[in-house]
Design a protein around this motif. Structure first.
Motif, PDB file in Angstrom:
ATOM      1  N   SER A 152       0.858  -1.182   0.000  1.00  0.00           N
ATOM      2  CA  SER A 152       0.000   0.000   0.000  1.00  0.00           C
ATOM      3  C   SER A 152       0.899   1.239   0.000  1.00  0.00           C
ATOM      4  O   SER A 152       2.097   1.159   0.311  1.00  0.00           O
ATOM      5  N   PRO A 153       0.352   2.408  -0.348  1.00  0.00           N
ATOM      6  CA  PRO A 153       1.165   3.631  -0.321  1.00  0.00           C
ATOM      7  C   PRO A 153       1.816   3.878   1.044  1.00  0.00           C
ATOM      8  O   PRO A 153       2.978   4.277   1.117  1.00  0.00           O
ATOM      9  N   ARG A 154       1.084   3.613   2.116  1.00  0.00           N
ATOM     10  CA  ARG A 154       1.650   3.809   3.458  1.00  0.00           C
ATOM     11  C   ARG A 154       2.764   2.820   3.734  1.00  0.00           C
ATOM     12  O   ARG A 154       3.799   3.170   4.307  1.00  0.00           O
ATOM     13  N   GLU A 155       2.569   1.561   3.323  1.00  0.00           N
ATOM     14  CA  GLU A 155       3.613   0.550   3.508  1.00  0.00           C
ATOM     15  C   GLU A 155       4.860   0.906   2.719  1.00  0.00           C
ATOM     16  O   GLU A 155       5.977   0.667   3.175  1.00  0.00           O
ATOM     17  N   ALA A 156       4.684   1.500   1.533  1.00  0.00           N
ATOM     18  CA  ALA A 156       5.834   1.927   0.732  1.00  0.00           C
ATOM     19  C   ALA A 156       6.619   3.014   1.471  1.00  0.00           C
ATOM     20  O   ALA A 156       7.857   3.032   1.438  1.00  0.00           O
ATOM     21  N   GLU A 157       5.889   3.909   2.151  1.00  0.00           N
ATOM     22  CA  GLU A 157       6.554   4.958   2.933  1.00  0.00           C
ATOM     23  C   GLU A 157       7.326   4.344   4.093  1.00  0.00           C
ATOM     24  O   GLU A 157       8.464   4.747   4.389  1.00  0.00           O
ATOM     25  N   VAL A 158       6.696   3.374   4.768  1.00  0.00           N
ATOM     26  CA  VAL A 158       7.358   2.704   5.892  1.00  0.00           C
ATOM     27  C   VAL A 158       8.596   1.952   5.398  1.00  0.00           C
ATOM     28  O   VAL A 158       9.649   1.976   6.038  1.00  0.00           O
ATOM     29  N   LEU A 159       8.477   1.289   4.251  1.00  0.00           N
ATOM     30  CA  LEU A 159       9.606   0.545   3.690  1.00  0.00           C
ATOM     31  C   LEU A 159      10.780   1.470   3.390  1.00  0.00           C
ATOM     32  O   LEU A 159      11.943   1.128   3.648  1.00  0.00           O
ATOM     33  N   ALA A 160      10.486   2.652   2.853  1.00  0.00           N
ATOM     34  CA  ALA A 160      11.555   3.608   2.560  1.00  0.00           C
ATOM     35  C   ALA A 160      12.288   4.024   3.829  1.00  0.00           C
ATOM     36  O   ALA A 160      13.521   4.166   3.833  1.00  0.00           O
ATOM     37  N   LEU A 161      11.543   4.192   4.923  1.00  0.00           N
ATOM     38  CA  LEU A 161      12.169   4.553   6.190  1.00  0.00           C
ATOM     39  C   LEU A 161      12.941   3.381   6.773  1.00  0.00           C
ATOM     40  O   LEU A 161      13.994   3.563   7.400  1.00  0.00           O
ATOM     41  N   THR A 181       0.769   1.507  15.233  1.00  0.00           N
ATOM     42  CA  THR A 181       0.458   1.459  13.806  1.00  0.00           C
ATOM     43  C   THR A 181       1.721   1.211  12.992  1.00  0.00           C
ATOM     44  O   THR A 181       1.700   0.463  12.007  1.00  0.00           O
ATOM     45  N   ALA A 182       2.830   1.814  13.412  1.00  0.00           N
ATOM     46  CA  ALA A 182       4.093   1.588  12.714  1.00  0.00           C
ATOM     47  C   ALA A 182       4.487   0.117  12.790  1.00  0.00           C
ATOM     48  O   ALA A 182       4.917  -0.479  11.790  1.00  0.00           O
ATOM     49  N   LYS A 183       4.325  -0.492  13.968  1.00  0.00           N
ATOM     50  CA  LYS A 183       4.640  -1.913  14.134  1.00  0.00           C
ATOM     51  C   LYS A 183       3.780  -2.770  13.212  1.00  0.00           C
ATOM     52  O   LYS A 183       4.255  -3.736  12.618  1.00  0.00           O
ATOM     53  N   ALA A 188       3.258  -6.180   8.366  1.00  0.00           N
ATOM     54  CA  ALA A 188       2.637  -6.458   7.073  1.00  0.00           C
ATOM     55  C   ALA A 188       3.678  -6.520   5.962  1.00  0.00           C
ATOM     56  O   ALA A 188       3.613  -7.377   5.077  1.00  0.00           O
ATOM     57  N   ILE A 189       4.668  -5.635   6.025  1.00  0.00           N
ATOM     58  CA  ILE A 189       5.725  -5.623   5.017  1.00  0.00           C
ATOM     59  C   ILE A 189       6.543  -6.913   5.083  1.00  0.00           C
ATOM     60  O   ILE A 189       6.872  -7.520   4.056  1.00  0.00           O
ATOM     61  N   LEU A 190       6.883  -7.347   6.295  1.00  0.00           N
ATOM     62  CA  LEU A 190       7.661  -8.580   6.451  1.00  0.00           C
ATOM     63  C   LEU A 190       6.919  -9.765   5.841  1.00  0.00           C
ATOM     64  O   LEU A 190       7.507 -10.596   5.145  1.00  0.00           O
ATOM     65  N   ILE A 191       5.619  -9.835   6.102  1.00  0.00           N
ATOM     66  CA  ILE A 191       4.829 -10.942   5.580  1.00  0.00           C
ATOM     67  C   ILE A 191       4.714 -10.854   4.062  1.00  0.00           C
ATOM     68  O   ILE A 191       4.887 -11.839   3.344  1.00  0.00           O
ATOM     69  N   LYS A 192       4.416  -9.680   3.547  1.00  0.00           N
ATOM     70  CA  LYS A 192       4.235  -9.533   2.103  1.00  0.00           C
ATOM     71  C   LYS A 192       5.511  -9.879   1.328  1.00  0.00           C
ATOM     72  O   LYS A 192       5.448 -10.466   0.245  1.00  0.00           O
ATOM     73  N   LEU A 193       6.658  -9.497   1.885  1.00  0.00           N
ATOM     74  CA  LEU A 193       7.920  -9.767   1.206  1.00  0.00           C
ATOM     75  C   LEU A 193       8.455 -11.161   1.509  1.00  0.00           C
ATOM     76  O   LEU A 193       9.401 -11.616   0.872  1.00  0.00           O
ATOM     77  N   ARG A 207      15.990  -6.178  -4.424  1.00  0.00           N
ATOM     78  CA  ARG A 207      16.004  -7.087  -5.575  1.00  0.00           C
ATOM     79  C   ARG A 207      14.762  -6.907  -6.435  1.00  0.00           C
ATOM     80  O   ARG A 207      14.812  -7.078  -7.647  1.00  0.00           O
ATOM     81  N   GLN A 208      13.651  -6.567  -5.779  1.00  0.00           N
ATOM     82  CA  GLN A 208      12.399  -6.378  -6.522  1.00  0.00           C
ATOM     83  C   GLN A 208      12.222  -4.955  -7.031  1.00  0.00           C
ATOM     84  O   GLN A 208      11.213  -4.655  -7.669  1.00  0.00           O
ATOM     85  N   GLY A 209      13.191  -4.099  -6.728  1.00  0.00           N
ATOM     86  CA  GLY A 209      13.110  -2.733  -7.214  1.00  0.00           C
ATOM     87  C   GLY A 209      12.114  -1.871  -6.457  1.00  0.00           C
ATOM     88  O   GLY A 209      11.661  -0.839  -6.959  1.00  0.00           O
ATOM     89  N   LEU A 210      11.779  -2.299  -5.226  1.00  0.00           N
ATOM     90  CA  LEU A 210      10.812  -1.538  -4.428  1.00  0.00           C
ATOM     91  C   LEU A 210      11.451  -0.371  -3.701  1.00  0.00           C
ATOM     92  O   LEU A 210      10.759   0.580  -3.322  1.00  0.00           O
TER      93      LEU A 210
END
Length: 213
Positions: A152-161, A181-183, A188-193, A207-210
């Motif tokens: 999600s857009p929010r998860e992408a922001e969290v991933l960048a951080l 909420t951050a946790k 969610a990111i750990l599971i999705k990836l 590796r996925q270019g994210l």
């Protein structure tokens, strides 16, 4: 006349609800090790099977033997640690399947999501049925036929951080969200990836270019 000090009532600090995790594994040593590790979290309260706390559990961590023996209440969402390459869903309360050797951080993330009502698939947490499968090898290369994780857009922001090495408190402050909420987003990111930990998540995302460095 009563003093002003007497009129001041100390308010108790708000307490965070801790999820009761029932651990029902055939390997007693592994069960105790995971109980000790999960107990270090501020939101998980692990208890071993046989302690009489099973009926009060919010979520359960089980193996095939416990799942098939119905050792856990059908109303309790379960995360399965499986030694099989492709365990098929055999119970309505099975919300996620992880490799038996899964990292404790990934297990904790799956437990939190399952307790929140998410059924976890390799494409990410959702309300739909699905399982998470796959080993967690650091040198594993992604299958070109597999789609990229849909963040999600929010998860992408969290991933960048995360890529910047930011801890949960910094992520929360930067995005103006709560630490809880951050946790949840990190989990969610750990599971999705399909990542074993934060470092693994960044490696997979690169590796996925994210994320770009």
């Amino acid at each position: 006349m009563a003093s002003s000090a007497a009129q001041t009532i100390a308010r108790p600090e708000p307490t965070t609800h801790r999820l009761t995790v029932l651990i029902a594994l055939g390997d007693a040593a592994r069960a105790e090790q995971l109980a000790d590790t999960l107990a270090a979290s501020d939101d998980l309260l692990p208890t071993l099977a046989g302690s009489g706390m099973g009926q009060a559990a919010d979520v359960a961590l089980v193996d095939e033997a416990a799942l098939e023996s119905r050792a856990v209440s059908p109303a309790t969402p379960c995360v399965l640690l499986s030694r099989r390459a492709g365990h098929e869903r055999s119970a309505g309360n099975l919300f996620a399947t992880l490799p038996a050797s899964a990292d404790s951080l990934l297990i904790a993330a799956a437990l939190r999501l399952a307790a929140s009502g998410y059924r976890i698939s390799k494409s990410g947490p959702s309300e739909a049925h699905g399982d998470f499968h796959g080993e967690l090898s650091e040198d594993e290369t992604p299958d070109d036929n597999q789609p990229r994780a849909a963040l999600s857009p929010r998860e992408a922001e969290v991933l960048a951080l995360l890529a910047e090495g930011a801890p949960n408190k910094v992520i929360a402050r930067r995005l103006n969200i709560s630490v809880h909420t951050a946790k949840f987003h990190v989990a969610a990111i750990l599971i999705k990836l399909g990542a074993a930990n934060r470092t693994d998540a960044i490696a997979i995302a690169m590796r996925q270019g994210l994320v770009l460095v």
